[in-house]
Motif scaffolding. Structure first.
Motif, short mmCIF file in Angstrom:
data_model
loop_
_atom_site.label_atom_id
_atom_site.label_comp_id
_atom_site.label_asym_id
_atom_site.label_seq_id
_atom_site.Cartn_x
_atom_site.Cartn_y
_atom_site.Cartn_z
N VAL A 94 -21.08 33.48 15.08
CA VAL A 94 -22.05 34.56 15.23
C VAL A 94 -22.09 35.48 14.01
CG1 VAL A 94 -22.72 36.57 16.61
CG2 VAL A 94 -22.02 34.45 17.72
N PRO A 95 -20.94 35.93 13.46
CA PRO A 95 -21.03 36.82 12.30
C PRO A 95 -21.79 36.21 11.12
CG PRO A 95 -18.82 36.84 13.17
CD PRO A 95 -19.57 35.76 13.91
N ALA A 96 -21.73 34.89 10.98
CA ALA A 96 -22.42 34.24 9.87
C ALA A 96 -23.93 34.22 10.06
CB ALA A 96 -21.91 32.81 9.69
N LEU A 97 -24.38 34.35 11.29
CA LEU A 97 -25.81 34.30 11.57
C LEU A 97 -26.51 35.64 11.36
CD1 LEU A 97 -25.75 32.07 14.76
CD2 LEU A 97 -26.25 31.37 12.42
N ILE A 98 -25.76 36.71 11.30
CA ILE A 98 -26.32 38.05 11.11
C ILE A 98 -26.13 38.42 9.65
CG2 ILE A 98 -26.20 40.46 11.81
CD1 ILE A 98 -24.90 39.39 14.44
N MET A 99 -27.23 38.42 8.88
CA MET A 99 -27.14 38.63 7.43
C MET A 99 -27.98 39.82 6.98
SD MET A 99 -27.17 34.89 5.73
CE MET A 99 -25.75 33.85 5.89
N ASP A 100 -27.54 40.41 5.87
CA ASP A 100 -28.30 41.50 5.25
C ASP A 100 -29.18 40.93 4.14
OD1 ASP A 100 -26.71 41.08 2.98
OD2 ASP A 100 -25.60 42.94 3.19
N PRO A 101 -29.92 41.76 3.41
CA PRO A 101 -30.80 41.25 2.34
C PRO A 101 -30.06 40.52 1.21
CG PRO A 101 -31.45 43.48 2.95
CD PRO A 101 -30.16 43.18 3.67
N HIS A 102 -28.75 40.76 1.08
CA HIS A 102 -27.96 40.07 0.06
C HIS A 102 -27.34 38.79 0.60
CE1 HIS A 102 -28.22 43.28 -2.89
NE2 HIS A 102 -28.05 44.14 -1.89
N ARG A 103 -27.81 38.35 1.77
CA ARG A 103 -27.31 37.15 2.47
C ARG A 103 -25.82 37.24 2.76
NH1 ARG A 103 -30.77 33.21 -1.07
NH2 ARG A 103 -32.79 33.59 -0.14
N ARG A 104 -25.34 38.43 3.03
CA ARG A 104 -23.95 38.64 3.41
C ARG A 104 -23.89 38.73 4.92
NH1 ARG A 104 -21.76 43.73 1.26
NH2 ARG A 104 -19.73 42.86 1.71
N GLY A 105 -23.18 37.78 5.54
CA GLY A 105 -22.97 37.83 6.98
C GLY A 105 -21.91 38.87 7.30
N LEU A 106 -21.71 39.09 8.58
CA LEU A 106 -20.68 40.05 8.99
C LEU A 106 -19.30 39.63 8.49
CD1 LEU A 106 -21.84 40.84 12.64
CD2 LEU A 106 -22.23 42.19 10.57
N HIS A 107 -19.07 38.31 8.40
CA HIS A 107 -17.79 37.82 7.88
C HIS A 107 -17.63 38.20 6.40
CE1 HIS A 107 -20.68 34.76 6.86
NE2 HIS A 107 -19.81 34.06 6.17
N ASP A 108 -18.72 38.17 5.64
CA ASP A 108 -18.66 38.58 4.23
C ASP A 108 -18.44 40.09 4.12
OD1 ASP A 108 -19.00 36.20 2.64
OD2 ASP A 108 -21.06 36.12 3.37
N LYS A 109 -19.13 40.86 4.95
CA LYS A 109 -18.96 42.31 4.91
C LYS A 109 -17.55 42.72 5.26
CE LYS A 109 -23.72 43.62 5.61
NZ LYS A 109 -24.61 44.58 6.25
N ALA A 110 -16.97 42.11 6.30
CA ALA A 110 -15.61 42.44 6.70
C ALA A 110 -14.60 42.10 5.61
CB ALA A 110 -15.25 41.71 8.00
N ALA A 111 -14.86 41.01 4.90
CA ALA A 111 -13.94 40.58 3.83
C ALA A 111 -14.29 41.19 2.48
CB ALA A 111 -13.94 39.05 3.73
N GLY A 112 -15.41 41.89 2.39
CA GLY A 112 -15.83 42.47 1.11
C GLY A 112 -16.23 41.40 0.11
N SER A 113 -16.86 40.32 0.60
CA SER A 113 -17.19 39.19 -0.26
C SER A 113 -18.69 38.93 -0.29
CB SER A 113 -16.45 37.94 0.21
OG SER A 113 -16.89 37.56 1.50
N ILE A 114 -19.07 38.08 -1.23
CA ILE A 114 -20.44 37.59 -1.34
C ILE A 114 -20.40 36.19 -1.92
CG2 ILE A 114 -20.78 38.62 -3.64
CD1 ILE A 114 -23.75 39.11 -2.79
N VAL A 115 -21.29 35.32 -1.45
CA VAL A 115 -21.37 33.95 -1.97
C VAL A 115 -22.45 33.94 -3.04
CG1 VAL A 115 -21.87 31.54 -1.41
CG2 VAL A 115 -20.58 32.97 0.20
N VAL A 116 -22.09 33.42 -4.21
CA VAL A 116 -22.99 33.43 -5.37
C VAL A 116 -23.03 32.07 -6.04
CG1 VAL A 116 -22.64 35.89 -5.81
CG2 VAL A 116 -21.17 34.21 -6.93
N ASN A 117 -24.05 31.86 -6.85
CA ASN A 117 -24.08 30.72 -7.76
C ASN A 117 -23.19 31.06 -8.94
OD1 ASN A 117 -26.14 29.04 -6.47
ND2 ASN A 117 -27.55 30.68 -6.97
N PRO A 118 -22.30 30.15 -9.37
CA PRO A 118 -21.42 30.49 -10.49
C PRO A 118 -22.16 30.59 -11.82
CG PRO A 118 -20.96 28.26 -9.68
CD PRO A 118 -22.03 28.84 -8.82
#
Length: 118
Positions: A94-118
Motif C-alpha cells: 500500500v505505501p508504494a501505491l500512494i505517491m507524490d508528484p516526485h513519484r515518492r511512495g510512503l515507503h520512500d518518504k519514511a526512508a528519506g529516499s527517491i528512485v532516480v535514473n543514474p
C-alpha cells in the motif's frame, strides 16, 4: 533534486521490482517453500533491499533496468537501517501505491529516499 519529468517511469520501477521478486523466489527456495508459505520471499525481499540499497544504492533488479535509490536530501546512499525500513514498507504494498508528484511512495518518504535514473 530531480524534477518529476526526469524521474524513471512507473513501468521501469515495476520491472525492477519484478526482477527482484523472481530472485527472491529463487533464493527463498533454499529455506522455505515460496509456493506454500508466503513469508520466505517477502523476508528475502526486505533483506535484499536492506543490503543492496543500503550499501550500493540499487538492487540487482534496479541495476538491470538502470535505476538508483538515493537520499532525497543529498543524493547519497541511504544506509542499511533506512533501506530495511523502505523494504519493509514496500512489502506492505500500500505505501508504494500512494505517491507524490516526485513519484515518492510512503515507503520512500519514511526512508528519506527517491528512485532516480543514474
Amino acid at each position: 533534486m530531480t524534477e518529476p519529468d526526469e524521474l524513471p517511469s512507473l513501468a521501469k520501477r515495476f520491472g525492477a521490482l519484478v526482477i527482484d521478486w523472481v530472485l527472491c523466489l529463487l533464493v527463498s527456495n533454499f529455506f522455505g517453500d515460496p509456493l506454500r508459505d508466503g513469508w520466505p520471499p517477502v523476508l528475502v525481499l526486505v533483506l535484499e533491499y536492506g543490503f543492496f540499497i543500503g550499501l550500493f544504492a540499487q538492487t540487482p533488479g534496479m541495476a538491470v533496468v538502470r535505476l538508483k535509490c538515493v537520499s532525497f536530501k543529498d543524493g547519497g546512499r541511504i544506509g542499511i537501517p533506512r533501506a530495511l525500513l523502505r523494504g519493509l514498507l514496500l512489502a506492505l504494498v500500500v505505501p508504494a501505491l500512494i505517491m507524490d508528484p516526485h513519484r515518492r511512495g510512503l515507503h520512500d518518504k519514511a526512508a528519506g529516499s527517491i528512485v532516480v535514473n543514474p
